[in-house]
Design a protein around this motif. Structure first.
Motif, mmCIF file in Angstrom:
data_model
loop_
_atom_site.group_PDB
_atom_site.id
_atom_site.type_symbol
_atom_site.label_atom_id
_atom_site.label_comp_id
_atom_site.label_asym_id
_atom_site.label_seq_id
_atom_site.Cartn_x
_atom_site.Cartn_y
_atom_site.Cartn_z
ATOM 1 N N LYS A 125 0.828 -1.219 0.000
ATOM 2 C CA LYS A 125 0.000 0.000 0.000
ATOM 3 C C LYS A 125 0.860 1.267 0.000
ATOM 4 N N CYS A 133 1.775 2.114 4.059
ATOM 5 C CA CYS A 133 2.121 1.052 5.005
ATOM 6 C C CYS A 133 2.577 -0.154 4.202
ATOM 7 N N CYS A 149 1.228 -3.191 4.022
ATOM 8 C CA CYS A 149 0.212 -4.215 3.750
ATOM 9 C C CYS A 149 0.149 -4.540 2.260
ATOM 10 N N THR A 199 -4.656 -5.644 6.465
ATOM 11 C CA THR A 199 -4.782 -4.342 7.123
ATOM 12 C C THR A 199 -3.793 -4.254 8.275
ATOM 13 N N CYS A 200 -3.515 -3.028 8.708
ATOM 14 C CA CYS A 200 -2.649 -2.793 9.871
ATOM 15 C C CYS A 200 -3.117 -1.492 10.513
ATOM 16 N N CYS A 233 -3.363 1.569 7.887
ATOM 17 C CA CYS A 233 -4.460 1.679 6.907
ATOM 18 C C CYS A 233 -5.832 1.529 7.574
HETATM 19 ZN ZN ZN Z 1 -1.699 -1.363 6.359
#
Ligand code: ZN
Ligand code: ADP
Ligand code: MG
Length: 477
Positions: free
Chosen positions: A20, A23, A25, A37-38, A41
């Motif tokens: 992304k 980030c 991901c 996801t993290c 995001c």
């Molecule tokens: Zn993320």
């Protein structure tokens, strides 16, 4: 219709990075909801975004390929709005200092002429998540896998004057993002999507009319259909003395019509401000030169070269350059056999029919460029006839075997040996005495009949040139 049509497009392209934009991901399509996801995001408080360098590189590449000026000092801004699939409450985008601006593309019109369409700007931004509305229960579900996927938004000038021009512009954008490899161009999956702004005015009017914005156009066909439908809708309103409401409309491809979605916001509604978490992006000469060097010959230039240097008809050039894979295939063939029109015909007719029928991409076609050239060389050398070559091509597509092997295994090689052909000719002439005397009495049009009979008797294997020559000799006496 008495109105002039004015169209500007806003095109979102998903950049083909592995991760992304802010980030680490994954951006892979089709994973289980919310598995990629993290905290960044998901928009958790206190997290800090870090820019993905590859995304910036791709945005620059697209800007250069679209003849833009690259802003050597550009920056991110926050665009504030509330939406369930936007967990931060703002989108990180670019506002006053986009990465690219003042570009253009030249589209080819139906009459073969060119028209320049301006590109106002290209900016980077992150994508939102995806909401889906449960049809059976009063709930909506949010998948944030897509949240934070890097996008570029390409904003055109309101320079297009018909649905066809908009379609041609979009096709060229599609080809360019694929040629440069910045986006996979998959419109069905939403990797490349377009909003169309449409307005009408009386010819010669000093100002543009009020526009509407049509969202959710996920194919070239839908772009053209939606624009035509919107032109008709607006013309009907204006004809009755009404006024157009500035609004965002949603295109429904199944119903073939659009519905009002919301009234249109103005920029000030978004309270844009520079994102304090992200530093300005400074682009130096070395990086810019390196990216520029990596841009391949682009579709319009390639098309012109095929027409001018290879002598191909414009329609052939347009088909062959429509995708970089097809153009590469064609050029590989050409590097092995320098007969542009012959190769073009085979690629456009036989190869495209094959991959369309089987739903394949060029990458997994069973007939490689080298394989096709081997087949064409057998024709060139007179080992098989052109008609036989079609049969051999089909067998290659079915079995994946080489042309040589198929010709040998099936005994399809052309017979050029005159003694073998003479025998067949003698039989044909003996069986058709009436035609022979008619020919000798002046009905020379019967030559075609004799050639046909001999070819049939040889199961298509006799060399037609030798057949013609021997027949003429025999019929003279
Ligand atoms: Zn993320
Ligand atoms: P936004 O839609 O985000 O408010 P803009 O106002 O810059 O952004 O315009 C977006 C698009 O609408 C651009 O592609 C522009 O060319 C096009 N556009 C602007 N005015 C008109 C108009 N009157 N008719 C058709 N297209 C228009
Ligand atoms: Mg818009």
């Amino acid at each position: 219709m008495k109105y002039e049509v004015v169209i500007g497009l806003e095109i979102h392209a998903q950049l083909k990075t592995d991760t992304k934009i802010f980030c680490g991901c994954s951006t892979r399509f089709g994973a289980a909801p919310n598995s990629q996801t993290c905290p960044v995001c998901l928009g958790m408080p206190g997290v800090l975004p870090v820019v993905n360098k590859k995304a910036v590189e791709y945005a620059i590449k697209a800007g250069l390929a679209m003849n833009c000026e690259i802003m050597r000092d550009n920056r991110f801004a926050r665009k504030n709005y509330f939406y369930p699939d936007l967990p931060m409450g703002y989108q990180i985008t670019q506002f006053e200092r986009p990465i690219a601006r003042n570009g253009h593309l030249d589209i080819t019109l139906d009459d073969g002429g060119k028209k320049r369409i301006g590109i106002t700007r290209i900016h980077m931004e992150n994508d939102a998540g995806k909401s889906s509305h449960d049809p059976y229960r009063p709930v909506s579900l949010v998948d944030l896998n897509r949240a934070g996927t890097p996008l570029i938004e390409i904003v055109s000038e309101p320079d297009m004057r018909s649905a066809e021009e908009a379609g041609a512009f979009m096709r060229q954008i599609h080809a360019i993002v694929r040629y440069t490899g910045v986006c996979d161009g998959n419109m069905e999956e939403g990797s490349l999507r377009c909003d169309a702004n449409v307005s009408l005015r009386l010819p010669g009017a000093p100002e543009f009319g009020t526009r509407t914005e049509m969202k959710n156009l996920n194919s070239f066909r839908n772009i053209e259909r939606a624009i035509l439908s919107e032109i008709r809708r607006q013309a009907d309103i204006l004809d009755e003395g009404g006024t157009i409401v500035q609004e965002t409309r949603l295109w429904n491809a199944d119903l073939g019509k659009s519905m009002s979605m919301r009234s249109k916001e103005d920029a000030h509604d978004y309270r844009y401000f520079p994102d304090p978490d992200l530093l300005p992006i400074l682009i130096d000469d070395a990086w810019l030169d390196q990216i520029r060097a990596d841009i391949p010959e682009l579709p319009e230039a390639k098309k012109e070269r095929y027409i001018k240097d290879l002598g191909l008809p414009p329609a052939d050039a347009a088909v062959l350059t429509s995708s970089i894979e097809l153009a590469r295939y064609f050029e590989t063939c050409l590097s092995l056999l320098d007969k542009p029109k012959l190769v073009a015909n085979w690629v456009m007719v036989s190869l495209l029919a094959l991959i369309n029928a089987k739903g394949l991409s060029i990458a997994d076609t069973p007939v490689s460029a080298e394989g096709l050239v081997e087949l064409l060389n057998l024709v060139e050398k007179g080992e098989i006839s052109g008609t036989m070559a079609k049969t051999v091509f089909e067998a290659m597509a079915e079995s994946g075997k080489s042309a040589r092997r198929i010709v040998d295994e099936k005994g399809l090689a052309q017979v050029s040996d005159s003694s073998a052909i003479e025998g067949i000719i003698d039989e044909v002439l003996a069986k058709n005495p009436a035609e022979v005397s008619a020919y000798q009495g002046g009905k020379t049009k019967l030559m075609g009949f004799f050639v046909g009979q001999v070819m049939r008797a040889s199961k298509g294997k006799a060399n037609p040139a030798v057949v013609n020559q021997l027949l003429e000799e025999k019929l003279k006496s």
